[in-house]
Every structure is written in structure tokens, then in C-alpha cells.
Scaffold this active site. Structure first.
Site, PDB file in Angstrom:
ATOM      1  CB  THR A 200      20.260  -0.556   1.247  1.00 21.92           C
ATOM      2  OG1 THR A 200      20.031  -1.731   0.499  1.00 21.92           O
ATOM      3  CG2 THR A 200      20.113  -0.849   2.706  1.00 21.92           C
TER       4      THR A 200
ATOM      5  NE  ARG B  16      20.586 -10.930  -2.871  1.00 25.67           N
ATOM      6  CZ  ARG B  16      20.819  -9.738  -2.329  1.00 25.67           C
ATOM      7  NH1 ARG B  16      19.808  -9.001  -1.917  1.00 25.67           N
ATOM      8  NH2 ARG B  16      22.039  -9.292  -2.171  1.00 25.67           N
ATOM      9  CB  VAL B  17      17.642 -13.368   2.010  1.00 30.75           C
ATOM     10  CG1 VAL B  17      17.848 -12.510   3.251  1.00 30.75           C
ATOM     11  CG2 VAL B  17      16.192 -13.865   1.955  1.00 30.75           C
ATOM     12  N   GLY B  18      19.456 -10.684   1.108  1.00 27.25           N
ATOM     13  CA  GLY B  18      20.749 -10.015   1.241  1.00 27.25           C
ATOM     14  C   GLY B  18      21.190  -9.891   2.684  1.00 27.25           C
ATOM     15  CG  ASP B  19      23.938  -6.736   3.454  1.00 25.95           C
ATOM     16  OD1 ASP B  19      23.179  -6.612   2.470  1.00 25.95           O
ATOM     17  OD2 ASP B  19      24.573  -5.794   3.944  1.00 25.95           O
TER      18      ASP B  19
ATOM     19  CB  THR C 188      24.396   0.431   1.803  1.00 29.68           C
ATOM     20  OG1 THR C 188      23.871   0.332   0.471  1.00 29.68           O
ATOM     21  CG2 THR C 188      25.411   1.560   1.860  1.00 29.68           C
ATOM     22  N   GLY C 189      25.540  -2.149   0.200  1.00 34.43           N
ATOM     23  CA  GLY C 189      26.425  -2.634  -0.856  1.00 34.43           C
ATOM     24  C   GLY C 189      25.951  -3.997  -1.314  1.00 34.43           C
TER      25      GLY C 189
ATOM     26  N   GLY D   5      25.102  -7.318  -1.043  1.00 36.55           N
ATOM     27  CA  GLY D   5      24.821  -8.008   0.214  1.00 36.55           C
ATOM     28  C   GLY D   5      25.619  -9.271   0.454  1.00 36.55           C
TER      29      GLY D   5
HETATM   30  N1  ASP Z   1      22.797  -4.699   0.723  1.00 34.57           N
HETATM   31  C1  ASP Z   1      21.586  -4.769  -0.042  1.00 34.57           C
HETATM   32  C2  ASP Z   1      21.329  -6.194  -0.467  1.00 34.57           C
HETATM   33  O1  ASP Z   1      22.250  -6.849  -0.911  1.00 34.57           O
HETATM   34  C3  ASP Z   1      21.607  -3.934  -1.267  1.00 34.57           C
HETATM   35  C4  ASP Z   1      22.087  -2.542  -1.117  1.00 34.57           C
HETATM   36  O2  ASP Z   1      22.711  -2.163  -0.137  1.00 34.57           O
HETATM   37  O3  ASP Z   1      21.822  -1.804  -2.069  1.00 34.57           O
HETATM   38  O4  ASP Z   1      20.211  -6.631  -0.415  1.00 34.57           O
END
Ligand code: ASP
Length: 326
Positions: free
Chosen positions: A194, A222-225, A244-245, A247
Site C-alpha cells: 500500500t 473484500r475491502v480493507g482499511d 499500512t498493514g 487491513g
Molecule cells: N492495508 C491494506 C489492506 O488491507 C494492505 C496493505 O497495507 O498492504 O487492504
């Protein structure tokens, strides 16, 4: 006049010096530096934090090694579904898109949602229809195809797992000829990706933006953060944050907003608040990092993973790019 400041990330995770090649490291550094220089020159010439964030995230989206825009990961079905959000701390308005396809720079579409609609988040086909109406630049599927992302998907499919974007990346396309055996990261590791930017402009106004392809082998919509205001992205008059991480953990921790709440209600400094939010994430086994800036131009970039692609420019104009932990 406030001190201008800019910080960026290109993902956090198991990024180990021992597994990096000099050529690949140089490429990552140059991607980060290019984005920082782009955003900094905008801020220096008096641009609003919002403009600086958009232009910086666009540069990161165009860089093929980061999981956003061009370098985005593949879904289970071998498609690219993109999420992004931007927030203007001075107006407390925000816009986001999720589940969009073939949009070259989702961060700009997110900004249009903020400025041209009465909504804060548009999803899927509707968001793509809105992009068409706005004349936003699209790109064919081939534009988003990078061989290393495709190989990641094959590995994730074989392992039957949804994985974060730097995981198991035997990069072998155009720029890098790296043997499959000398893979950069182990499949068992938990790296993330990200991109994001936070900025403080000369007025002391703040903005944050985040853009992602999400996770390799994601499915079922699927939807992340990243596109969720308060989870992966947040800005007000106190601070601006991009995360980032994994989500799901940042959604449960409402991490980006948590930093702002700690500052506003508990009187914590930017650094204390950001570190406390990451510590809080650790208590729910969350892994990743964030970048944050306050209205005095302080920046902080804490993470609890082995590394995070990151960079910032201090008020003296000195540019710092870092990848590993200490
Ligand atoms: N936070 C992002 C998600 O979960 C992924 C990422 O940060 O690599 O979609």
C-alpha cells in the site's frame, strides 16, 4: 506561516536487509525519493496539503513495485480491484473509492468523490460509472499486469491463502532479473504494502491519502482499511494519518482516528499518540505501520513490523528514505 512537512509510505512488513538485493533496494529508494521530491516541490511552491498529498500518492501509484495503481496485486480471479481515500483536514471532508477497476490513479478519483459528490465512499461499478462521468483516466488490464504480482497470486492460490502484497515476491519482470530461488521474502512472512502520504502546508493545514490493491488472492468483494476514513486514512486540524498493514486489524483498531483522538482528548504529542496506536494494534496481533504529521510540521513513522518503506522531508528540506527497522 507553518513549517511544511511531508511523509510517505510504500508498505510495511517483513522487509529484511539480508533478503534484499542492491538493485532492488536502489529501485525502491528511487521510487520513494521521486514521490517525496514531487510532493515537496509542490508544498514549497505554496500548494495546499491536499494537492501535495494527491500528487505524491499519484507518483507512488505509478511506480510498479508498490501495491497501488500500476503495481497492484491480483484478486483470486486474477483481477485488479483498487481502493483509495483522501481527506482534507482543513475542511474535514473526505472521499474514497473501493473495488474500482482500470482506474489509473484511484487517489484522484477519491478526491473527485470528496469534491464533486455529497458522498464519502463509492464502491464498485457505481464508482467506475462516476469515474467515466468525470472523465477520469483509465488504463487497460495490461497496464496493471506485472509478472511478480501474477506469480504471487499463483503462490497464494497454491497455498490457499490470502496474503499481503510483498509476500513471496520473486520479482522477475522488466527491471529485475532475480532468480526464483533468491526470493526476496518468504511465503511464511507477513509483509504488507500500500502507499500513502501525509502533509502539512504553509497554512498549517493537513491532509492524508492512501491507495492500495489490497491483498493478493482476496475475494468475495473484500475491502480493507485504506479507503475507510478513520481506519486507514484520517486528517483533521490536529493530525493527518495514513496506515499500512493487515487491513482487518486497522479496521478493528480504528487506527488512523485513534491517533487523532489520543492527541485531541488525551493531550498526547503526535509521536506519543502514533506509537500508542501502534502498540494498541500489537495487542490485537495487528502488524504494520503508519505515517503521521501534525499542524506544527512534526512527522512520525512508527511500525511494529521488521520494516516499512518510508520517507519524509524535514522543515530544512532534508530528504530521508528508510526501509528497515533498527
Ligand atoms: N492495508 C491494506 C489492506 O488491507 C494492505 C496493505 O497495507 O498492504 O487492504
Amino acid at each position: 506561516m507553518s513549517k511544511i512537512a511531508l511523509a510517505i509510505h510504500g508498505g510495511a512488513g517483513t522487509i529484511l536487509r539480508s533478503r534484499m538485493t542492491p538493485a532492488l533496494e536502489a529501485e525502491y529508494r528511487s521510487g520513494l525519493e521521486t514521490a517525496l521530491k514531487t510532493g515537496w516541490s509542490a508544498l514549497e511552491s505554496g500548494a495546499a496539503a491536499l494537492d501535495a498529498v494527491e500528487t505524491t500518492v499519484r507518483a507512488l501509484e505509478d511506480f510498479p513495485l508498490f501495491n497501488a495503481g500500476k503495481g497492484a496485486v491480483f484478486t483470486h480471479e486474477g483481477e485488479v480491484e483498487l481502493d483509495a481515500a483522501i481527506m482534507d483536514g482543513s475542511t474535514k471532508r473526505a472521499g474514497g473509492v473501493t473495488f474500482v477497476k482500470n482506474i489509473r490513479n484511484p487517489i484522484s478519483l477519491a478526491r473527485l468523490v470528496m469534491e464533486q459528490t455529497e458522498h464519502a465512499l463509492l464502491a464498485g461499478e457505481g464508482a467506475n460509472q462516476f469515474a467515466e462521468q468525470m472523465g477520469v483516466e483509465t488504463a487497460p488490464d495490461e497496464y496493471f499486469f506485472t509478472e511478480h504480482r501474477w506469480l504471487q497470486l499463483q503462490e497464494a492460490l497454491a497455498a490457499g491463502r490470502v496474503q499481503l502484497d510483498h509476500t513471496g515476491t520473486p520479482i522477475s519482470d522488466s527491471n529485475f532479473q532475480i532468480e526464483r530461488e533468491s526470493r526476496i521474502w518468504d511465503l511464511g512472512s507477513k509483509p504488507m504494502g500500500t502507499v500513502g502520504a501525509v502533509a502539512c502546508d504553509v497554512q498549517g493545514h493537513l491532509a492524508a491519502g492512501t491507495s492500495t490493491g489490497g491483498m493478493t488472492n482476496k475475494r468475495f468483494g473484500r475491502v480493507g482499511d485504506s479507503a475507510l476514513i478513520g481506519a486507514g486514512t484520517f486528517a483533521d486540524d490536529v493530525c493527518a494519518v495514513s496506515c499500512t498493514g493487515h487491513g482487518e486489524d486497522f479496521m478493528l483498531g480504528v487506527t488512523a482516528y485513534d491517533v487523532a483522538a489520543r492527541m485531541r482528548y488525551a493531550g498526547q504529542s503526535l509521536k506519543e499518540a502514533a506509537q500508542a496506536s501502534i502498540d494498541q494494534l500489537t495487542t490485537i496481533d495487528g502488524e504494520g505501520g503508519l505515517i503521521a504529521v501534525d499542524s506544527e510540521g512534526n512527522v512520525t513513522l512508527p511500525f511494529n513490523s521488521e520494516g516499512m518503506y518510508r520517507g519524509f522531508v524535514d522543515s530544512g528540506g532534508n530528504l530521508t528514505v528508510q526501509i528497515y527497522g533498527v
